[in-house]
Design an enzyme around this catalytic site. Sequence first.
Site, PDB file in Angstrom:
ATOM      1  N   GLY A  11      45.249  61.582  61.042  1.00  0.00           N
ATOM      2  CA  GLY A  11      44.273  61.385  59.974  1.00  0.00           C
ATOM      3  C   GLY A  11      44.346  59.990  59.362  1.00  0.00           C
ATOM      4  CG  ASN A  36      38.991  65.683  58.158  1.00  0.00           C
ATOM      5  OD1 ASN A  36      37.783  65.669  58.418  1.00  0.00           O
ATOM      6  ND2 ASN A  36      39.487  65.023  57.129  1.00  0.00           N
ATOM      7  CE  LYS A  85      40.512  63.479  53.466  1.00  0.00           C
ATOM      8  NZ  LYS A  85      40.638  62.059  53.485  1.00  0.00           N
ATOM      9  CB  SER A 125      47.221  64.813  45.187  1.00  0.00           C
ATOM     10  OG  SER A 125      46.109  64.397  44.456  1.00  0.00           O
ATOM     11  CB  ALA A 126      47.032  61.379  41.052  1.00  0.00           C
ATOM     12  CB  THR A 127      44.861  66.419  42.025  1.00  0.00           C
ATOM     13  OG1 THR A 127      43.918  67.274  41.413  1.00  0.00           O
ATOM     14  CG2 THR A 127      45.665  67.193  43.023  1.00  0.00           C
ATOM     15  CE1 TYR A 150      43.927  68.337  48.942  1.00  0.00           C
ATOM     16  CE2 TYR A 150      43.557  67.386  46.761  1.00  0.00           C
ATOM     17  CZ  TYR A 150      44.100  67.302  48.028  1.00  0.00           C
ATOM     18  OH  TYR A 150      44.812  66.185  48.391  1.00  0.00           O
ATOM     19  CE  LYS A 154      47.699  67.707  48.921  1.00  0.00           C
ATOM     20  NZ  LYS A 154      48.287  67.605  50.244  1.00  0.00           N
ATOM     21  CG  PHE A 179      47.494  57.494  41.536  1.00  0.00           C
ATOM     22  CD1 PHE A 179      48.848  57.745  41.783  1.00  0.00           C
ATOM     23  CD2 PHE A 179      46.970  57.897  40.327  1.00  0.00           C
ATOM     24  CE1 PHE A 179      49.651  58.376  40.825  1.00  0.00           C
ATOM     25  CE2 PHE A 179      47.769  58.517  39.361  1.00  0.00           C
ATOM     26  CZ  PHE A 179      49.095  58.750  39.619  1.00  0.00           C
ATOM     27  NE  ARG A 232      39.090  59.675  39.548  1.00  0.00           N
ATOM     28  CZ  ARG A 232      38.615  60.082  38.362  1.00  0.00           C
ATOM     29  NH1 ARG A 232      38.898  59.417  37.257  1.00  0.00           N
ATOM     30  NH2 ARG A 232      37.876  61.177  38.280  1.00  0.00           N
ATOM     31  NE  ARG A 293      33.204  64.409  42.168  1.00  0.00           N
ATOM     32  CZ  ARG A 293      33.829  63.636  43.043  1.00  0.00           C
ATOM     33  NH1 ARG A 293      33.323  63.471  44.255  1.00  0.00           N
ATOM     34  NH2 ARG A 293      34.938  63.006  42.738  1.00  0.00           N
TER      35      ARG A 293
HETATM   36  P1  NAD Z   1      42.975  63.479  56.716  1.00  0.00           P
HETATM   37  O1  NAD Z   1      42.103  64.686  56.695  1.00  0.00           O
HETATM   38  O2  NAD Z   1      42.417  62.235  57.293  1.00  0.00           O
HETATM   39  O3  NAD Z   1      44.357  63.807  57.452  1.00  0.00           O
HETATM   40  C1  NAD Z   1      44.912  65.091  57.452  1.00  0.00           C
HETATM   41  C2  NAD Z   1      45.236  65.436  58.901  1.00  0.00           C
HETATM   42  O4  NAD Z   1      45.820  66.732  58.956  1.00  0.00           O
HETATM   43  C3  NAD Z   1      43.997  65.457  59.802  1.00  0.00           C
HETATM   44  O5  NAD Z   1      44.242  64.673  60.941  1.00  0.00           O
HETATM   45  C4  NAD Z   1      43.830  66.931  60.165  1.00  0.00           C
HETATM   46  O6  NAD Z   1      43.268  67.107  61.446  1.00  0.00           O
HETATM   47  C5  NAD Z   1      45.273  67.414  60.070  1.00  0.00           C
HETATM   48  N1  NAD Z   1      45.413  68.851  59.819  1.00  0.00           N
HETATM   49  C6  NAD Z   1      44.885  69.593  58.833  1.00  0.00           C
HETATM   50  N2  NAD Z   1      45.253  70.890  58.960  1.00  0.00           N
HETATM   51  C7  NAD Z   1      46.043  70.971  60.065  1.00  0.00           C
HETATM   52  C8  NAD Z   1      46.708  72.023  60.741  1.00  0.00           C
HETATM   53  N3  NAD Z   1      46.622  73.281  60.323  1.00  0.00           N
HETATM   54  N4  NAD Z   1      47.422  71.719  61.847  1.00  0.00           N
HETATM   55  C9  NAD Z   1      47.500  70.453  62.308  1.00  0.00           C
HETATM   56  N5  NAD Z   1      46.883  69.410  61.712  1.00  0.00           N
HETATM   57  C10 NAD Z   1      46.169  69.673  60.607  1.00  0.00           C
HETATM   58  O7  NAD Z   1      43.448  63.235  55.216  1.00  0.00           O
HETATM   59  P2  NAD Z   1      44.259  62.004  54.595  1.00  0.00           P
HETATM   60  O8  NAD Z   1      43.357  61.340  53.645  1.00  0.00           O
HETATM   61  O9  NAD Z   1      44.933  61.242  55.657  1.00  0.00           O
HETATM   62  O10 NAD Z   1      45.330  62.815  53.742  1.00  0.00           O
HETATM   63  C11 NAD Z   1      46.612  63.116  54.224  1.00  0.00           C
HETATM   64  C12 NAD Z   1      47.310  63.975  53.193  1.00  0.00           C
HETATM   65  O11 NAD Z   1      47.345  63.285  51.945  1.00  0.00           O
HETATM   66  C13 NAD Z   1      46.615  65.301  52.902  1.00  0.00           C
HETATM   67  O12 NAD Z   1      47.581  66.301  52.735  1.00  0.00           O
HETATM   68  C14 NAD Z   1      45.877  65.046  51.613  1.00  0.00           C
HETATM   69  O13 NAD Z   1      45.704  66.223  50.871  1.00  0.00           O
HETATM   70  C15 NAD Z   1      46.831  64.092  50.922  1.00  0.00           C
HETATM   71  N6  NAD Z   1      46.181  63.246  49.929  1.00  0.00           N
HETATM   72  C16 NAD Z   1      45.105  62.492  50.309  1.00  0.00           C
HETATM   73  C17 NAD Z   1      44.459  61.707  49.369  1.00  0.00           C
HETATM   74  C18 NAD Z   1      43.220  60.922  49.723  1.00  0.00           C
HETATM   75  O14 NAD Z   1      42.478  60.534  48.827  1.00  0.00           O
HETATM   76  N7  NAD Z   1      42.961  60.637  50.993  1.00  0.00           N
HETATM   77  C19 NAD Z   1      44.919  61.674  48.051  1.00  0.00           C
HETATM   78  C20 NAD Z   1      46.030  62.443  47.708  1.00  0.00           C
HETATM   79  C21 NAD Z   1      46.654  63.221  48.661  1.00  0.00           C
HETATM   80  C1  WQD Z   2      36.253  58.575  42.496  1.00  0.00           C
HETATM   81  C2  WQD Z   2      35.234  58.325  41.403  1.00  0.00           C
HETATM   82  C3  WQD Z   2      33.684  60.125  41.035  1.00  0.00           C
HETATM   83  C4  WQD Z   2      31.567  59.853  44.835  1.00  0.00           C
HETATM   84  C5  WQD Z   2      39.788  62.836  44.861  1.00  0.00           C
HETATM   85  C6  WQD Z   2      40.600  64.086  44.699  1.00  0.00           C
HETATM   86  C7  WQD Z   2      42.054  63.741  44.516  1.00  0.00           C
HETATM   87  C8  WQD Z   2      42.560  62.844  45.636  1.00  0.00           C
HETATM   88  C9  WQD Z   2      41.642  61.688  45.902  1.00  0.00           C
HETATM   89  C10 WQD Z   2      42.305  63.849  47.897  1.00  0.00           C
HETATM   90  C11 WQD Z   2      34.987  59.535  40.509  1.00  0.00           C
HETATM   91  C12 WQD Z   2      32.977  58.879  41.518  1.00  0.00           C
HETATM   92  C13 WQD Z   2      32.445  59.647  43.799  1.00  0.00           C
HETATM   93  C14 WQD Z   2      30.192  59.532  44.656  1.00  0.00           C
HETATM   94  C15 WQD Z   2      30.682  58.806  42.426  1.00  0.00           C
HETATM   95  N1  WQD Z   2      42.844  63.656  46.770  1.00  0.00           N
HETATM   96  N2  WQD Z   2      32.014  59.123  42.607  1.00  0.00           N
HETATM   97  N3  WQD Z   2      29.815  59.014  43.449  1.00  0.00           N
HETATM   98  O1  WQD Z   2      37.759  62.460  42.515  1.00  0.00           O
HETATM   99  O2  WQD Z   2      39.267  60.518  41.885  1.00  0.00           O
HETATM  100  O3  WQD Z   2      39.937  62.026  43.696  1.00  0.00           O
HETATM  101  O4  WQD Z   2      40.270  62.099  45.994  1.00  0.00           O
HETATM  102  O5  WQD Z   2      42.801  64.202  48.874  1.00  0.00           O
HETATM  103  O6  WQD Z   2      42.766  64.937  44.458  1.00  0.00           O
HETATM  104  O7  WQD Z   2      40.126  64.790  43.558  1.00  0.00           O
HETATM  105  O8  WQD Z   2      38.089  60.472  44.093  1.00  0.00           O
HETATM  106  O9  WQD Z   2      36.637  59.107  45.506  1.00  0.00           O
HETATM  107  O10 WQD Z   2      35.934  61.485  44.988  1.00  0.00           O
HETATM  108  O11 WQD Z   2      35.882  59.759  43.183  1.00  0.00           O
HETATM  109  O12 WQD Z   2      30.283  58.332  41.345  1.00  0.00           O
HETATM  110  O13 WQD Z   2      29.353  59.709  45.544  1.00  0.00           O
HETATM  111  O14 WQD Z   2      33.971  58.035  42.010  1.00  0.00           O
HETATM  112  O15 WQD Z   2      32.930  60.775  40.051  1.00  0.00           O
HETATM  113  O16 WQD Z   2      34.806  59.077  39.220  1.00  0.00           O
HETATM  114  P1  WQD Z   2      38.715  61.417  42.931  1.00  0.00           P
HETATM  115  P2  WQD Z   2      36.605  60.235  44.548  1.00  0.00           P
END
Ligand code: NAD
Ligand code: WQD
Length: 339
Positions: A11, A36, A85, A125-127, A150, A154, A179, A232, A293
């Site tokens: 991913g 994904n 996610k 996650s910061a969430t 979601y 976490k 973040f 953010r 949202r």
């Molecule tokens: P992503 O979807 O690109 O990567 C996640 C990967 O996990 C994907 O390749 C997907 O195919 C794989 N996957 C999901 N379920 C699986 C399963 N059952 N078996 C095997 N593989 C599986 O997402 P990302 O943005 O790279 O995020 C990675 C991690 O970080 C996630 O756990 C996400 O929740 C966390 N995270 C992401 C963000 C963000 O904004 N991207 C923020 C905070 C936390």
């Molecule tokens: C950022 C800002 C929206 C889309 C999320 C998850 C969090 C973490 C990261 C994921 C916000 C605004 C967005 C759009 C907009 N984990 N926005 N128009 O919500 O801070 O965090 O992703 O794995 O757990 O909640 O990120 O990029 O969705 O939004 O105005 O079309 O952009 O309202 O203020 P968020 P985001």
Amino acid sequence: MSTILLAGGAGYIGSHTAVELLESGYDVVIADNFSNSCPESVKRVEQITGKSVKLYEVDIKDAAKLENVFSENSIDAVIHFAGLKAVGESVEKPVLYYRNNIDTTLSLLECMNKYGVKNIIFSSSATVYGEENPVPYTEEMKRGTCTNPYGWTKVMMEQILEDTAKADSSMSVVLLRYFNPIGAHESGMIGEDPQGIPNNLMPYVAQVAVGRRDHLTIFGNDYPTPDGTCRRDYIHVVDLAKGHVKAVEYVMKNKGVEVFNLGTGTPYSVTEIVTAFEKANDIKIKYEYGQRRAGDLPESYANADKALKVLGWKTEKNLEDMCRDLWNWQRNNPQGYNK
Ligand code: NAD
Ligand code: WQD
């Protein structure tokens, strides 16, 4: 050199972390079911680094199949990225999210236990700071109330990992609270490739820039922030990936549980970041203001002091780098990995 298993490593964050680990001399094994992502991201990681990655297509929920990965490799540490996610989808399909995210974690812990692997880094996650905690968030704050399933997965997975480490004093657990990761590797060969309509801001902006979407809707401009749009803590995905290399060094030297925020500590508003993208790339982004949202907090940003103090990690890239590298990836790959 040590071997690191990246669960969900094909991913967005996993592929960037694979590059940084390989370039730091680690061997990398990736297990992913491509729910994904796609194998092409791993090929690109190999092209960037000139090194090979051992790749397994496996659903990590399936502990019996996952065991194969552990029996065929001598794994020193696991980084657990594997999860679903999409916040909105998690509200519509909570059972899918709880099943996938919790079960992947349990399967990994079961295999680790069976094969004597003691070190795990988890993508949190910061969430988890929820609605109650004031910004900037610090790691010792109690986990708060999440606005969606979601986020709760976490919170639950952090608890599961803490309990597991408590029961086994030889374990080492690092919880990384990300973040808002954005941007892409500077080669433009790997990046974020969302399926369907992007949920997150910057992939949406990039798709407007490349002509795949007509315009951006900014969700709300009546928040109690300087310009009324949400703020953010956007972090360059390569900085985030480098944080994982530091966390790997840490997890292998220590025992118990440690939590780190991975952010810059500096918030930007939606309007600021859209303007920064326009300026960095000399492109106009068409946008309009819409309704808020559901579930969005006005502000979310880190206090990033602990990661600097304990891991010796801090971000090096600025907002312009994030915007330029994102556009470089999107421009070179208008349809993502599908070319
Ligand atoms: P992503 O979807 O690109 O990567 C996640 C990967 O996990 C994907 O390749 C997907 O195919 C794989 N996957 C999901 N379920 C699986 C399963 N059952 N078996 C095997 N593989 C599986 O997402 P990302 O943005 O790279 O995020 C990675 C991690 O970080 C996630 O756990 C996400 O929740 C966390 N995270 C992401 C963000 C963000 O904004 N991207 C923020 C905070 C936390
Ligand atoms: C950022 C800002 C929206 C889309 C999320 C998850 C969090 C973490 C990261 C994921 C916000 C605004 C967005 C759009 C907009 N984990 N926005 N128009 O919500 O801070 O965090 O992703 O794995 O757990 O909640 O990120 O990029 O969705 O939004 O105005 O079309 O952009 O309202 O203020 P968020 P985001």
